[in-house]
Design a protein around this motif. Structure first.
Motif, mmCIF file in Angstrom:
data_model
loop_
_atom_site.group_PDB
_atom_site.id
_atom_site.type_symbol
_atom_site.label_atom_id
_atom_site.label_comp_id
_atom_site.label_asym_id
_atom_site.label_seq_id
_atom_site.Cartn_x
_atom_site.Cartn_y
_atom_site.Cartn_z
ATOM 1 N N ASN A 171 0.861 -1.152 0.001
ATOM 2 C CA ASN A 171 0.000 -0.083 0.050
ATOM 3 C C ASN A 171 1.009 1.242 0.033
ATOM 4 O OD1 ASN A 171 -1.723 2.321 1.093
ATOM 5 N ND2 ASN A 171 -3.234 0.485 1.450
ATOM 6 N N LYS A 172 0.719 2.304 -0.810
ATOM 7 C CA LYS A 172 1.605 3.327 -0.924
ATOM 8 C C LYS A 172 0.953 4.583 -0.405
ATOM 9 C CE LYS A 172 3.424 2.275 -5.601
ATOM 10 N NZ LYS A 172 2.459 0.920 -5.841
ATOM 11 N N THR A 173 0.003 4.289 0.904
ATOM 12 C CA THR A 173 -0.475 5.469 1.297
ATOM 13 C C THR A 173 0.500 5.969 2.550
ATOM 14 O OG1 THR A 173 -2.942 5.106 1.022
ATOM 15 C CG2 THR A 173 -2.251 6.139 3.094
ATOM 16 N N THR A 174 0.769 7.159 2.492
ATOM 17 C CA THR A 174 1.937 7.513 3.544
ATOM 18 C C THR A 174 1.195 8.995 4.239
ATOM 19 O OG1 THR A 174 2.812 9.037 1.799
ATOM 20 C CG2 THR A 174 3.763 6.773 2.528
ATOM 21 N N VAL A 175 2.066 9.156 5.412
ATOM 22 C CA VAL A 175 1.645 10.418 5.985
ATOM 23 C C VAL A 175 3.043 11.228 5.838
ATOM 24 C CG1 VAL A 175 1.367 11.664 8.201
ATOM 25 C CG2 VAL A 175 0.115 9.283 7.754
ATOM 26 N N ALA A 176 3.039 12.575 5.561
ATOM 27 C CA ALA A 176 4.250 13.165 5.220
ATOM 28 C C ALA A 176 4.197 14.313 6.080
ATOM 29 C CB ALA A 176 4.209 13.588 3.810
ATOM 30 N N SER A 177 4.946 14.697 6.871
ATOM 31 C CA SER A 177 5.221 15.851 7.813
ATOM 32 C C SER A 177 6.408 16.758 7.489
ATOM 33 C CB SER A 177 4.985 15.424 9.132
ATOM 34 O OG SER A 177 4.086 14.874 9.517
ATOM 35 N N MET A 178 6.565 18.153 7.893
ATOM 36 C CA MET A 178 7.555 19.144 7.646
ATOM 37 C C MET A 178 8.964 18.239 8.420
ATOM 38 S SD MET A 178 5.799 22.589 8.396
ATOM 39 C CE MET A 178 7.173 23.551 8.343
ATOM 40 N N PRO A 248 4.205 9.905 -5.541
ATOM 41 C CA PRO A 248 4.659 8.900 -6.812
ATOM 42 C C PRO A 248 3.167 8.695 -7.857
ATOM 43 C CG PRO A 248 4.668 7.806 -4.676
ATOM 44 C CD PRO A 248 4.092 9.211 -4.642
ATOM 45 N N PRO A 249 3.540 8.599 -9.011
ATOM 46 C CA PRO A 249 2.587 8.473 -9.907
ATOM 47 C C PRO A 249 1.325 7.437 -9.435
ATOM 48 C CG PRO A 249 4.946 7.815 -10.970
ATOM 49 C CD PRO A 249 4.799 8.009 -9.653
ATOM 50 N N GLY A 250 0.129 7.902 -9.619
ATOM 51 C CA GLY A 250 -0.915 7.142 -9.301
ATOM 52 C C GLY A 250 -1.499 7.375 -7.969
ATOM 53 N N VAL A 251 -0.657 7.908 -7.237
ATOM 54 C CA VAL A 251 -0.825 8.328 -5.738
ATOM 55 C C VAL A 251 -1.698 9.783 -5.653
ATOM 56 C CG1 VAL A 251 0.070 8.666 -3.410
ATOM 57 C CG2 VAL A 251 0.797 6.686 -4.864
ATOM 58 N N LEU A 252 -2.762 9.874 -4.894
ATOM 59 C CA LEU A 252 -3.409 11.137 -4.703
ATOM 60 C C LEU A 252 -2.545 12.029 -3.832
ATOM 61 C CD1 LEU A 252 -6.915 9.749 -4.221
ATOM 62 C CD2 LEU A 252 -6.066 10.418 -6.406
ATOM 63 N N PHE A 253 -2.788 13.204 -3.787
ATOM 64 C CA PHE A 253 -2.311 14.154 -2.948
ATOM 65 C C PHE A 253 -3.445 14.715 -2.134
ATOM 66 C CE2 PHE A 253 -0.760 18.485 -1.924
ATOM 67 C CZ PHE A 253 0.330 18.150 -1.322
ATOM 68 N N TRP A 359 -10.324 8.956 -2.997
ATOM 69 C CA TRP A 359 -10.958 8.733 -4.088
ATOM 70 C C TRP A 359 -10.112 10.060 -4.877
ATOM 71 C CZ3 TRP A 359 -12.629 5.956 -0.237
ATOM 72 C CH2 TRP A 359 -13.316 4.677 -0.940
ATOM 73 N N GLY A 360 -10.067 9.759 -6.137
ATOM 74 C CA GLY A 360 -9.383 10.571 -7.070
ATOM 75 C C GLY A 360 -10.518 11.279 -7.976
ATOM 76 N N PRO A 361 -9.741 12.286 -8.887
ATOM 77 C CA PRO A 361 -10.771 13.169 -9.786
ATOM 78 C C PRO A 361 -11.587 12.248 -10.761
ATOM 79 C CG PRO A 361 -8.375 13.997 -9.445
ATOM 80 C CD PRO A 361 -8.324 12.580 -8.944
ATOM 81 N N ASP A 362 -11.161 11.077 -10.915
ATOM 82 C CA ASP A 362 -11.518 10.153 -11.700
ATOM 83 C C ASP A 362 -12.771 9.247 -11.027
ATOM 84 O OD1 ASP A 362 -9.855 8.568 -10.307
ATOM 85 O OD2 ASP A 362 -8.831 7.692 -11.581
ATOM 86 N N GLY A 363 -12.941 9.541 -9.839
ATOM 87 C CA GLY A 363 -13.865 8.637 -8.922
ATOM 88 C C GLY A 363 -13.045 7.322 -8.654
ATOM 89 N N GLU A 364 -12.036 7.098 -8.879
ATOM 90 C CA GLU A 364 -11.573 5.754 -8.654
ATOM 91 C C GLU A 364 -10.778 5.894 -7.366
ATOM 92 O OE1 GLU A 364 -12.099 2.752 -10.289
ATOM 93 O OE2 GLU A 364 -13.542 3.927 -11.705
ATOM 94 N N PRO A 365 -10.742 4.441 -6.547
ATOM 95 C CA PRO A 365 -10.155 4.391 -5.246
ATOM 96 C C PRO A 365 -8.622 4.662 -5.568
ATOM 97 C CG PRO A 365 -11.306 2.536 -5.948
ATOM 98 C CD PRO A 365 -11.906 3.255 -6.824
ATOM 99 N N ALA A 366 -7.680 5.201 -4.595
ATOM 100 C CA ALA A 366 -6.357 5.055 -4.773
ATOM 101 C C ALA A 366 -5.674 5.478 -3.488
ATOM 102 C CB ALA A 366 -5.826 6.186 -5.924
ATOM 103 N N ASN A 367 -4.430 4.958 -3.505
ATOM 104 C CA ASN A 367 -3.517 5.303 -2.327
ATOM 105 C C ASN A 367 -3.053 6.997 -2.280
ATOM 106 O OD1 ASN A 367 -1.490 2.251 -2.593
ATOM 107 N ND2 ASN A 367 -3.612 2.530 -1.300
ATOM 108 N N THR A 368 -2.880 7.248 -1.184
ATOM 109 C CA THR A 368 -2.980 8.936 -1.071
ATOM 110 C C THR A 368 -1.697 9.202 -0.130
ATOM 111 O OG1 THR A 368 -5.395 8.684 -0.959
ATOM 112 C CG2 THR A 368 -4.335 10.799 -0.202
#
Ligand SMILES: NC(=O)C1=CN([C@@H]2O[C@H](COP(=O)(O)OP(=O)(O)OC[C@H]3O[C@@H](n4cnc5c(N)ncnc54)[C@H](OP(=O)(O)O)[C@@H]3O)[C@@H](O)[C@H]2O)C=CC1
Ligand SMILES: O=C(O)CCC(=O)C(=O)O
Ligand SMILES: [Mg+2]
Length: 728
Positions: A171-178, A248-253, A359-368
């Motif tokens: 799973n490419k979901t991550t938490v990113a902090s300063m 990364p490509p395919g991951v939501l922001f 959920w991304g702009p295309d309405g599809e689920p994605a890692n974030t």
């Protein structure tokens, strides 16, 4: 007791809980009335609060009282017994919508001055700013917080698990902090001594030595913990740029903030995300439009509507960056549309519950990629995400219950910081200077940096530690979530260690990341755990764990034992569920679950019973029994038209409540009265349910959103003549 003194106060609020109130409160008032218990309402809705600001401009018929101010006083007395439903903490776009709606209904209230220049505009703006964001809860929360699931609710969730998304190791979901220069890194903290107690001010001094008083008239009591910290604007913008570039490509922001509670700092941080993400577009068109990035892409879209070039450029700008996590992909509402649409305590658990999915702009689920800029609390979500990646999703059928005791009273910690949060308008220093001339905290800042100070008072701290020990004793496993390497937490720990020693207790103190792991590991083994936290984690954890365990935090019991002896009973930990209102308007189905209200109601009666009101005890016991039966019999609302909804669940609640009162032997009058009601409710079951469902599937017109038409809402929420007559 005089019948004019309310025994119980029930709040008029906004959105879904307000719709639900229209159906439930008549039942509560009737049942309580039969027991000589007087239930009254007080209006803390956004519309009510706006109108109370401008009483002088309204006609006699339009005028409303300032109920929040009155409640704010009441909660400081031992007589307070308030059932508090969730209300809107308004962002600027929500506030503007509410103002426009009230104006369209003929209320002569002023516009929200975006850029106040005259004294009148400045005074109107100051009034509106007073009710912006979280302006209700901090006023009412004169006590610390105890949130847990009732045993029956937890048992039901274990037997009837909700859907949870699967987690996999890739799973490419991550938490990113300063990487630094944030509130966490810059925090300084002191505990005020008896000699230091008294007045103070916050002063900005620029590079030329010119001073500006940012805040005067502060007053610190002996033993108060005072913090000061800032977030570097430059470092924040660099971090956002880096995170956008490295998605990364395919991951939501996405960004997750609490712009409602942190109503000064977080809309500004949100604005930095908007302006960095849209830098190409704003570089080209920014000077031609009057756009404040803090208000979000939603406002920008309205501003440029009809300008084909700008619309095309905005589309291109969005397409050139990583796809945004969407609030509503069908309607094109992005993460950066409005700061109040993505509220971290609800949004991060939703991503986690779905299995690291947005959920991304295309309405599809994605890692974030989930940006949570500040490091004070982000580790909790980072650790949770990593835990599920390693261990797979939580097993709802076996996991333990995680409850919380939160330091909250008297505007504790960050959630009380908005009057003392400032953006530095020039390079220099910002300092807290006591009236005796002593500087207790000072920071070098640059223009644009967000500086804030907050406090935690001694009496609430000691009360919170006591409550934490009590709940730990009742539960078994517990930990204080405090980082000894964080300045504020180190001061708090100085109170906790001696208090634990005095009480002969050995409750561990762990930094938020370690405490998260401990809690997840123990709950996974089926153990119940108490999290004893500060105010922000009280808020975050009482959504995170219930959403994982119960599917929603709305089912939580939320008790605020007021410092002066009264009781404030909140309903669940969630908000006002705007999506539920949308569904009601479209298809007249209200999926709002009032379990939180049932739990609060039971506690409120039980609390009244401690004041020598034996009938309240009977009603309170019966509420608890009714709630258990309702759960077991499966009469909670479902999500779709045709399922049980909020109104039909209230019918079942009324019936089981009446049956429970009828089956007791302590009070013959109540027994006789409610036996009749219970029989009538049972005999008319089919008619009532048919009447409640008659208009389902069709649109429902509330005649307003923030200030709906009372008659229309009553008609929608009380459509069963038969039920109304029995309750009547
Ligand atoms: N105590 C307070 O006064 C609080 C107020 N707020 C306010 O609430 C508003 C919305 O906030 P938001 O962050 O969207 O969070 P919400 O908690 O309102 O909604 C998030 C989701 O949780 C689920 N949910 C919440 N309550 C219930 C319930 N009683 N029954 C069933 N499902 C429920 C719904 O999921 P689904 O859509 O899947 O049904 C809902 O869409 C904001 O204006 C905010 O200011 C927020 C937190 C606390
Ligand atoms: O007051 C608010 O804006 C939100 C409060 C909240 O989220 C909570 O207490 O859980
Ligand atoms: Mg919350």
């Amino acid at each position: 007791m005089s019948t004019t003194t309310p025994d119980i106060i029930y709040t008029i609020v906004d959105e879904a809980p307000e719709l639900a109130r229209n159906s439930l409160l008549p039942i509560i008032s009737a049942f309580a009335g039969a027991a000589g218990i007087n239930v009254q309402t007080r209006d803390i809705s956004l519309a009510g609060r706006i109108l109370s600001l401008f009483s002088n401009l309204l006609s006699d018929e339009q005028r409303v009282t300032d109920d929040l101010a009155a409640l704010g006083e009441l909660v400081k007395t031992p007589d307070a017994n308030v059932i508090k439903l969730p209300n809107i903490s308004a962002s600027v776009p929500q506030l503007q919508e509410a103002i426009t709606e009230l104006q369209s209904q003929g209320f002569p209230i002023p516009d929200y001055p975006r850029d106040p220049k005259t004294d009148t505009e400045k005074s109107v703006r100051a009034k509106y700013d007073g009710i912006k964001g979280s302006a209700v809860n901090p006023v009412l929360r004169e006590g610390n917080s105890d949130r847990r699931s009732a045993k029956a609710v937890k048992a039901y969730a274990k037997l009837n698990p909700h859907r949870m998304g699967d987690w996999t190791k890739d799973n490419k979901t991550t938490v990113a902090s300063m990487p630094g220069h944030d509130f966490f890194a810059n925090e300084k903290s002191v505990t005020i001594t008896a000699a230091q107690a008294g007045g103070a001010k916050i002063i900005h001094t620029d590079k030329d030595g010119k001073t500006t008083v940012l805040k005067d008239g502060l007053s610190y009591e002996d033993g108060t913990i005072v913090d000061g910290t800032f977030m570097s604007a430059k470092a924040l913008r660099t971090y956002i740029k880096d995170e956008v570039a490295s998605t990364p490509p395919g991951v939501l922001f996405s960004v997750h903030l609490k712009a409602t509670m942190m109503k000064v700092s977080d809309p500004i941080i949100f604005g930095h995300f908007v302006s960095v993400y849209l830098e190409d577009f704003l570089g080209k068109h920014g000077s031609a439009i009057d756009f404040n990035p803090n208000s979000g892409i939603g406002t920008l879209e309205k501003l440029i509507a009809g300008n084909a070039e700008m619309e095309a450029d905005l589309k291109a700008a969005l397409a050139s960056k990583p796809p945004l996590y969407m609030v509503n992909s069908d309607k094109g509402i992005t993460n950066l549309h409005v700061s109040s649409d993505v509220i971290i305590d609800a949004s991060m658990p939703a991503v986690i519950k779905a299995g690291g999915i947005g959920w991304g702009p295309d309405g599809e689920p994605a890692n974030t990629k989930c940006c949570i800029p500040d490091n004070c609390y982000a580790p909790v979500y980072d650790e949770t995400v990593e835990f599920f990646k390693t261990n797979g999703k939580l097993d709802v059928t076996t996991c333990g219950a995680v409850s919380n005791v939160g330091l909250m009273a008297q505007k504790a910690e960050e959630y009380g910081s908005h009057p003392t949060t400032f953006t530095a308008n020039a390079d220099g220093t910002i300092s807290i200077v006591l009236d005796n001339g002593e500087t207790i905290i000072s920071h070098d800042v640059e223009a644009g940096d967000i500086w804030r100070s907050c406090t935690a008072k001694k009496a609430p701290i000691l009360d919170w530690i006591k409550l934490g020990i009590e709940r730990a004793d009742a539960t078994g496993l517990a930990a204080f979530w405090l980082d000894e390497n964080r300045a504020h937490d180190a001061e708090l720990i100085k109170y906790i260690k001696p208090a634990l020693a005095d009480a002969g207790k050995d409750i561990p103190i762990m930094a938020p990341r370690a405490a998260t792991r401990f809690t997840l590991e123990e709950m996974t083994k089926g153990h119940d755990v108490v999290t004893i936290t500060g105010n922000v984690l009280r808020d975050y954890l009482t959504d995170l764990f219930p959403i994982l365990e119960l599917g929603t935090s709305a089912k939580m019991l939320s008790i605020v034992k007021l410092m002066n002896g009264g009781g404030l009973f909140e309903t669940g930990a969630g908000g006002s569920a705007p999506k539920h209102v949308e569904q009601l308007q479209e298809e007249n189905h209200l999926r709002w679950d009032s379990l939180g209200e049932f739990c609060a109601l039971g506690e409120s009666f039980n609390f009244l019973a401690t004041k020598d009101r034996p009938k309240a005890a009977i009603l309170g016991d019966a509420v608890e029994r009714a709630t258990q039966i309702l759960l077991v019999e499966g009469h909670s609302p479902g999500r779709k038209v045709g399922d049980n909804d909020n109104r039909s669940s209230h019918y079942w609640f009324a019936r089981y409540w009446a049956e429970a009162i009828a089956s007791q032997y302590k009070d013959a009058d109540l027994k006789a009265h409610f036996s009749k009601i219970a029989t009538e409710l049972a005999e008319n079951e089919d008619t009532i349910l048919a009447e409640l469902k008659a208009d389902e599937g069709k649109p429902a017109d509330m005649g307003g959103y923030y200030h709906a038409d009372a008659d229309k809402v009553t008609a929608i929420m009380r459509p069963s003549k038969t039920l109304n007559a029995i309750i009547g």
